[in-house]
Scaffold this motif. Structure first.
Motif, mmCIF file in Angstrom:
data_model
loop_
_atom_site.group_PDB
_atom_site.id
_atom_site.type_symbol
_atom_site.label_atom_id
_atom_site.label_comp_id
_atom_site.label_asym_id
_atom_site.label_seq_id
_atom_site.Cartn_x
_atom_site.Cartn_y
_atom_site.Cartn_z
ATOM 1 N N PRO A 1 -10.711 51.453 49.702
ATOM 2 C CA PRO A 1 -10.165 52.663 49.077
ATOM 3 C C PRO A 1 -11.284 53.616 48.643
ATOM 4 O O PRO A 1 -12.323 53.165 48.140
ATOM 5 C CB PRO A 1 -9.398 52.130 47.870
ATOM 6 C CG PRO A 1 -9.145 50.699 48.171
ATOM 7 C CD PRO A 1 -10.320 50.232 48.972
ATOM 8 N N THR B 1 -11.307 69.664 48.416
ATOM 9 C CA THR B 1 -11.127 68.476 49.252
ATOM 10 C C THR B 1 -11.724 68.674 50.633
ATOM 11 O O THR B 1 -12.556 67.879 51.092
ATOM 12 C CB THR B 1 -9.627 68.145 49.391
ATOM 13 O OG1 THR B 1 -9.044 67.970 48.098
ATOM 14 C CG2 THR B 1 -9.438 66.874 50.213
ATOM 15 N N ASP C 1 -12.013 58.066 47.472
ATOM 16 C CA ASP C 1 -11.565 59.431 47.236
ATOM 17 C C ASP C 1 -12.748 60.353 47.491
ATOM 18 O O ASP C 1 -13.759 60.290 46.774
ATOM 19 C CB ASP C 1 -11.072 59.578 45.794
ATOM 20 C CG ASP C 1 -10.553 60.977 45.476
ATOM 21 O OD1 ASP C 1 -10.662 61.872 46.338
ATOM 22 O OD2 ASP C 1 -10.060 61.171 44.354
ATOM 23 N N CYS D 1 -13.171 63.275 46.845
ATOM 24 C CA CYS D 1 -13.413 64.235 45.761
ATOM 25 C C CYS D 1 -14.225 63.614 44.635
ATOM 26 O O CYS D 1 -14.478 64.271 43.615
ATOM 27 C CB CYS D 1 -12.086 64.772 45.221
ATOM 28 S SG CYS D 1 -11.213 65.835 46.391
ATOM 29 N N ASP D 2 -14.644 62.366 44.812
ATOM 30 C CA ASP D 2 -15.407 61.654 43.798
ATOM 31 C C ASP D 2 -16.700 61.120 44.425
ATOM 32 O O ASP D 2 -16.658 60.303 45.341
ATOM 33 C CB ASP D 2 -14.574 60.504 43.239
ATOM 34 C CG ASP D 2 -15.273 59.753 42.124
ATOM 35 O OD1 ASP D 2 -16.163 58.931 42.430
ATOM 36 O OD2 ASP D 2 -14.943 59.983 40.956
ATOM 37 N N SER E 1 -17.238 57.340 44.325
ATOM 38 C CA SER E 1 -16.337 56.669 45.252
ATOM 39 C C SER E 1 -16.892 56.728 46.673
ATOM 40 O O SER E 1 -16.827 55.740 47.422
ATOM 41 C CB SER E 1 -14.949 57.307 45.200
ATOM 42 O OG SER E 1 -14.049 56.659 46.060
ATOM 43 N N CYS E 2 -17.449 57.872 47.055
ATOM 44 C CA CYS E 2 -18.063 58.013 48.383
ATOM 45 C C CYS E 2 -19.252 57.070 48.544
ATOM 46 O O CYS E 2 -19.425 56.426 49.584
ATOM 47 C CB CYS E 2 -18.498 59.450 48.615
ATOM 48 S SG CYS E 2 -17.140 60.646 48.778
ATOM 49 N N GLY F 1 -15.358 68.050 49.557
ATOM 50 C CA GLY F 1 -15.164 66.623 49.773
ATOM 51 C C GLY F 1 -15.948 66.135 50.981
ATOM 52 O O GLY F 1 -16.526 65.040 50.971
ATOM 53 N N ARG G 1 -7.077 56.908 49.760
ATOM 54 C CA ARG G 1 -6.907 56.651 48.327
ATOM 55 C C ARG G 1 -5.955 55.492 48.056
ATOM 56 O O ARG G 1 -6.046 54.844 47.027
ATOM 57 C CB ARG G 1 -6.409 57.921 47.639
ATOM 58 C CG ARG G 1 -7.472 59.020 47.564
ATOM 59 C CD ARG G 1 -6.939 60.262 46.884
ATOM 60 N NE ARG G 1 -5.829 60.848 47.635
ATOM 61 C CZ ARG G 1 -5.106 61.870 47.216
ATOM 62 N NH1 ARG G 1 -5.357 62.417 46.032
ATOM 63 N NH2 ARG G 1 -4.123 62.354 47.961
ATOM 64 N N SER G 2 -5.052 55.222 48.990
ATOM 65 C CA SER G 2 -4.048 54.178 48.790
ATOM 66 C C SER G 2 -4.549 52.820 49.267
ATOM 67 O O SER G 2 -4.687 52.587 50.470
ATOM 68 C CB SER G 2 -2.759 54.533 49.538
ATOM 69 O OG SER G 2 -1.859 53.449 49.540
ATOM 70 N N ALA H 1 -9.776 63.020 56.040
ATOM 71 C CA ALA H 1 -9.091 63.272 54.769
ATOM 72 C C ALA H 1 -9.028 64.771 54.470
ATOM 73 O O ALA H 1 -10.024 65.485 54.606
ATOM 74 C CB ALA H 1 -9.806 62.542 53.633
ATOM 75 N N THR I 1 -12.283 58.413 57.180
ATOM 76 C CA THR I 1 -11.535 58.707 55.965
ATOM 77 C C THR I 1 -10.133 59.202 56.325
ATOM 78 O O THR I 1 -9.850 59.558 57.468
ATOM 79 C CB THR I 1 -12.237 59.778 55.120
ATOM 80 O OG1 THR I 1 -12.242 61.014 55.856
ATOM 81 C CG2 THR I 1 -13.664 59.369 54.794
#
Length: 259
Positions: A60, A113, A62, A64-65, A68-69, A117, A37-38, A90, A11
């Motif tokens: 991609p 995070t 995040d 924090c989600d 998403s992980c 995270g 994230r980008s 990250a 990450t």
């Protein structure tokens, strides 16, 4: 090659440490899943790291989600069949200030995070590692958790909390053959530090060599560690060379702090 036929998920892959982590893992023979994230930045990094596209997957994500992980891990398994190691780079660093001038919202974001995270990511990836029969987790700490260098208390405190969490994670996941260790850098010569050194040189009317000497002049190795050298330490933690090592941290700092 130390990581041949292995898959590493990384990450925080941008222009600094995350990018070097990916490069070192590839050099060691691993397939690499890079996340940040980008999406645009990831695509460019993937092209530069592996123009063939055979050994790098850019996805991609995040940390924090939670969803998403989970999507990131699913993509990794779908592409390469398994995840053998994860390197959690990250982080949110912009939590400066002292007791009265600190932005506590930024402190909160640093913990969300850097600590939570990391836990979200591990909740997603550990089941895949269990199916594989084990694996390696490499967290990225910070020497700022041990030694005050700049007024970055929020960031330092979050990294200290992450280090404490590592011990509990290593104990919990050890029976499943999953090792958890932390690589702890200090000053690292890379894009961000180069900008800092150049800024100080301009504003103080000094040469970059003079600024560097002020920083590293008393280090035993008399030089600044490079991003790639921190990444090489992570390769060790991901490899079978460290198969009996868990719940440990390794300072990669040119000797600046000895513990």
């Amino acid at each position: 090659m130390l990581l041949r036929n292995k898959t590493t998920l990384i990450t925080g892959v941008g222009s600094g440490l995350g990018r070097e982590m990916a490069s070192s893992m590839l050099a060691a023979g691993a397939n690499v899943v890079i996340a940040a994230r980008s999406a645009d930045g990831l695509r460019q990094a993937a092209k530069e790291l592996d123009p063939s596209g055979e050994r790098v997957l850019a996805h991609p994500a995040d940390i924090c989600d939670e969803e998403s992980c989970e999507a990131l891990v699913t993509a990794a398994v779908d592409r390469f069949g398994a995840v053998d190691s994860v390197v959690q780079v990250a982080a949110f660093e912009d939590a400066f200030g002292g007791l009265f001038d600190a932005d506590l919202d930024k402190w909160s974001r640093a913990f969300d995070t850097n600590v939570l995270g990391s836990l979200r990511l591990l909740r997603a990836v550990v089941p895949a590692m269990k199916e594989r029969g084990g694996g390696s987790v490499v967290l990225v700490g910070s020497q700022s958790a041990f030694k005050v260098a700049m007024p970055q208390g929020g960031y330092a405190a979050s990294k200290g909390a992450l280090l404490s969490a590592m011990y509990y994670l290593a104990d919990e996941l050890g029976p499943d053959g999953i090792r958890v260790n932390t690589v702890v850098p200090s000053w690292m010569w890379g894009p961000n530090v180069q900008l800092y050194v150049d800024f100080r040189a301009q504003t103080e009317g000094k040469s970059t060599d003079e600024i560097l000497e002020e920083i590293v002049g008393k280090f035993p190795l008399r030089r600044m560690t490079e991003d790639s050298e921190v990444a090489d330490a992570a390769v060790f933690f991901c490899s079978d060379l460290s198969r009996a090592v868990t719940g440990q941290y390794l300072l990669v700092n040119s000797g600046e702090l000895m513990r």
